[in-house]
Design a protein around this motif. Structure first.
Motif, mmCIF file in Angstrom:
data_model
loop_
_atom_site.group_PDB
_atom_site.id
_atom_site.type_symbol
_atom_site.label_atom_id
_atom_site.label_comp_id
_atom_site.label_asym_id
_atom_site.label_seq_id
_atom_site.Cartn_x
_atom_site.Cartn_y
_atom_site.Cartn_z
ATOM 1 N N HIS A 300 -31.642 -41.859 -51.789
ATOM 2 C CA HIS A 300 -30.279 -41.991 -51.251
ATOM 3 C C HIS A 300 -29.682 -40.647 -50.859
ATOM 4 O O HIS A 300 -28.819 -40.577 -49.985
ATOM 5 C CB HIS A 300 -29.361 -42.698 -52.260
ATOM 6 N N THR A 301 -30.147 -39.579 -51.501
ATOM 7 C CA THR A 301 -29.607 -38.258 -51.178
ATOM 8 C C THR A 301 -29.922 -37.842 -49.745
ATOM 9 O O THR A 301 -29.118 -37.155 -49.100
ATOM 10 C CB THR A 301 -30.166 -37.211 -52.153
ATOM 11 N N PHE A 302 -31.071 -38.279 -49.227
ATOM 12 C CA PHE A 302 -31.423 -37.935 -47.853
ATOM 13 C C PHE A 302 -30.529 -38.670 -46.855
ATOM 14 O O PHE A 302 -30.264 -38.168 -45.768
ATOM 15 C CB PHE A 302 -32.894 -38.285 -47.594
ATOM 16 N N VAL A 303 -30.059 -39.854 -47.225
ATOM 17 C CA VAL A 303 -29.150 -40.605 -46.360
ATOM 18 C C VAL A 303 -27.751 -39.996 -46.392
ATOM 19 O O VAL A 303 -27.092 -39.868 -45.359
ATOM 20 C CB VAL A 303 -29.101 -42.085 -46.784
ATOM 21 N N LEU A 304 -27.309 -39.605 -47.592
ATOM 22 C CA LEU A 304 -25.940 -39.111 -47.742
ATOM 23 C C LEU A 304 -25.784 -37.641 -47.363
ATOM 24 O O LEU A 304 -24.685 -37.211 -47.007
ATOM 25 C CB LEU A 304 -25.476 -39.300 -49.191
ATOM 26 N N TYR A 305 -26.853 -36.862 -47.456
ATOM 27 C CA TYR A 305 -26.760 -35.418 -47.216
ATOM 28 C C TYR A 305 -26.160 -35.077 -45.853
ATOM 29 O O TYR A 305 -25.243 -34.242 -45.768
ATOM 30 C CB TYR A 305 -28.146 -34.786 -47.374
ATOM 31 N N PRO A 306 -26.615 -35.684 -44.751
ATOM 32 C CA PRO A 306 -26.000 -35.349 -43.452
ATOM 33 C C PRO A 306 -24.515 -35.688 -43.399
ATOM 34 O O PRO A 306 -23.717 -34.952 -42.801
ATOM 35 C CB PRO A 306 -26.797 -36.202 -42.458
ATOM 36 N N ILE A 307 -24.129 -36.807 -44.019
ATOM 37 C CA ILE A 307 -22.716 -37.201 -44.017
ATOM 38 C C ILE A 307 -21.891 -36.209 -44.819
ATOM 39 O O ILE A 307 -20.813 -35.767 -44.381
ATOM 40 C CB ILE A 307 -22.558 -38.619 -44.599
ATOM 41 N N ARG A 308 -22.384 -35.830 -45.995
ATOM 42 C CA ARG A 308 -21.657 -34.899 -46.857
ATOM 43 C C ARG A 308 -21.514 -33.521 -46.219
ATOM 44 O O ARG A 308 -20.460 -32.896 -46.294
ATOM 45 C CB ARG A 308 -22.372 -34.783 -48.208
ATOM 46 N N GLU A 309 -22.586 -33.055 -45.587
ATOM 47 C CA GLU A 309 -22.586 -31.696 -45.051
ATOM 48 C C GLU A 309 -21.909 -31.601 -43.683
ATOM 49 O O GLU A 309 -21.610 -30.498 -43.226
ATOM 50 C CB GLU A 309 -24.025 -31.184 -44.949
#
Length: 365
Positions: A300-309
């Motif tokens: 899930h971190t790979f999915v959320l990382y672009p959104i967070r950054e």
């Protein structure tokens, strides 16, 4: 009429993140695994919004008070204090060490490309990977703690005491592992006490009363998070729930700081107990996803990382409608990553074949 009763418990995997390898599984625990990992995804999804939204911070504080302690209890419940066999030690490599090294390497590359200047350092776990190392530490020290009298008490003493030591930090997740150790020991003790064996067979009237009390506990904590969030924010309470820093690192190096840790451990224990008691004992529609928590947790971190950054969650996008939107997105991500085709497609990465690592002949003693 369908009841909430569950059959006697068969064997299940030994950690909340392991893939499903056991022929028999307990519905309640699989459901608890999936709900807990979804709470992890929600927490990571709204984290960037907490700086600009008290609603986001209230929800974040509510979740972080118990979701990782719940994982600790679940992993302890299905762990053994017996002398490790060669097969169990081999599974520690395949289920924890190898996935950790693989994912740590990938994240080092990703962050080096996106953020620059990132060096590969396997002693400093990236983002969510700390829990894999914590599981390894839990397994390593459980047989030693189990031979002591009052092992749960010693775990609490270690958890409180480590907060006074500035030199015990995030290296190999040691600080976090020791801080969360009471929850792991609690899960192990609860299994030995047979608490949930009796819970599986409890009559409906008893279940209703106990669950009403559990709802009251959660409602009280939710109200507290809504009413006192300015005070919680001033105290940086959500940082205490990370269990990853010393008391001085948290800005509270007074002698009584250990009392705060003890209070938060007790709070997390009550909330975790309420959480588990509210999980249905019978099979529900999300139960089948309980065997996929490894893929959800690590991917899930790979999915959320672009959104967070991207910075899109700052400013006006921190308002409560966007917080709710991110909760929905997080639930969708969790459900998607738990699908069988995702697990099959990513098995080569999350469960690589490493038989070549192990010697074939017996080890001489």
């Amino acid at each position: 009429m369908t009841t909430d009763a569950a059959p006697p418990a068969p064997s299940v995997p030994t950690t909340p993140l392991e893939p499903g390898r056991s022929p028999g599984r307990i519905p309640m625990w699989d459901t608890a695994r999936f709900v807990a990992v979804t709470l992890v995804v929600i927490g990571h999804a709204i984290q960037r919004q907490t700086a600009g939204s008290e609603h986001a911070l209230a929800l974040y504080t509510f979740i972080y008070a118990f979701h990782m302690p719940a994982f600790g209890v679940i992993s302890g419940y299905f762990s053994s204090a017996a002398t490790p066999t060669a097969d169990r030690m081999r599974r520690t490599f395949t289920d924890i060490v190898v996935p950790y090294i693989v994912m740590q390497t990938i994240w080092t590359v990703v962050q080096a490309v996106v953020e620059g200047g990132k060096e590969f350092n396997p002693t400093k776990p990236t983002w969510t990977l700390w829990f894999l190392l914590a599981l390894g530490i839990f397994r390593l020290i459980l047989p030693y703690l189990a031979i002591l009298r009052w092992p749960l008490l010693w775990a609490v003493v270690l958890s409180i005491g480590v907060g006074y030591l500035d030199n015990v930090d995030s290296t190999f997740s040691l600080g976090r592992a020791i801080s969360l150790l009471p929850f792991f020991l609690l899960g192990w003790q609860v299994k030995r006490w047979g608490v949930f064996d009796r819970w599986y067979e409890a009559p409906r009237r008893v279940v209703v009363r106990i669950r009403a009390a559990a709802v009251g506990v959660f409602a009280s904590w939710a109200v507290a998070c809504l009413l006192f969030i300015p005070q919680f924010k001033g105290f940086d309470l959500h940082h205490w729930f990370f269990y990853d820093d010393s008391y001085s690192g948290l800005g509270e190096d007074a002698w009584w700081a250990g009392g705060v840790r003890l209070g938060l451990v007790l709070l997390a224990t009550v909330l975790t107990a309420s959480f588990l008691l509210l999980v249905p004992r019978r099979t529900v529609w999300i139960t089948r996803f309980g065997a996929a928590t490894m893929s959800v947790y690590l991917l899930h971190t790979f999915v959320l990382y672009p959104i967070r950054e991207s910075g899109i969650l700052a400013g006006e996008h921190s308002a409560w409608p966007y917080v709710l939107l991110m909760v929905v997105v997080a639930c969708a991500v969790s459900l998607f990553l738990a699908q069988p085709f995702v697990r099959r497609g990513m098995r080569w990465l999350l469960e690589p074949k490493v038989d070549w690592l192990f010697r074939r002949e017996p080890v001489e003693r």
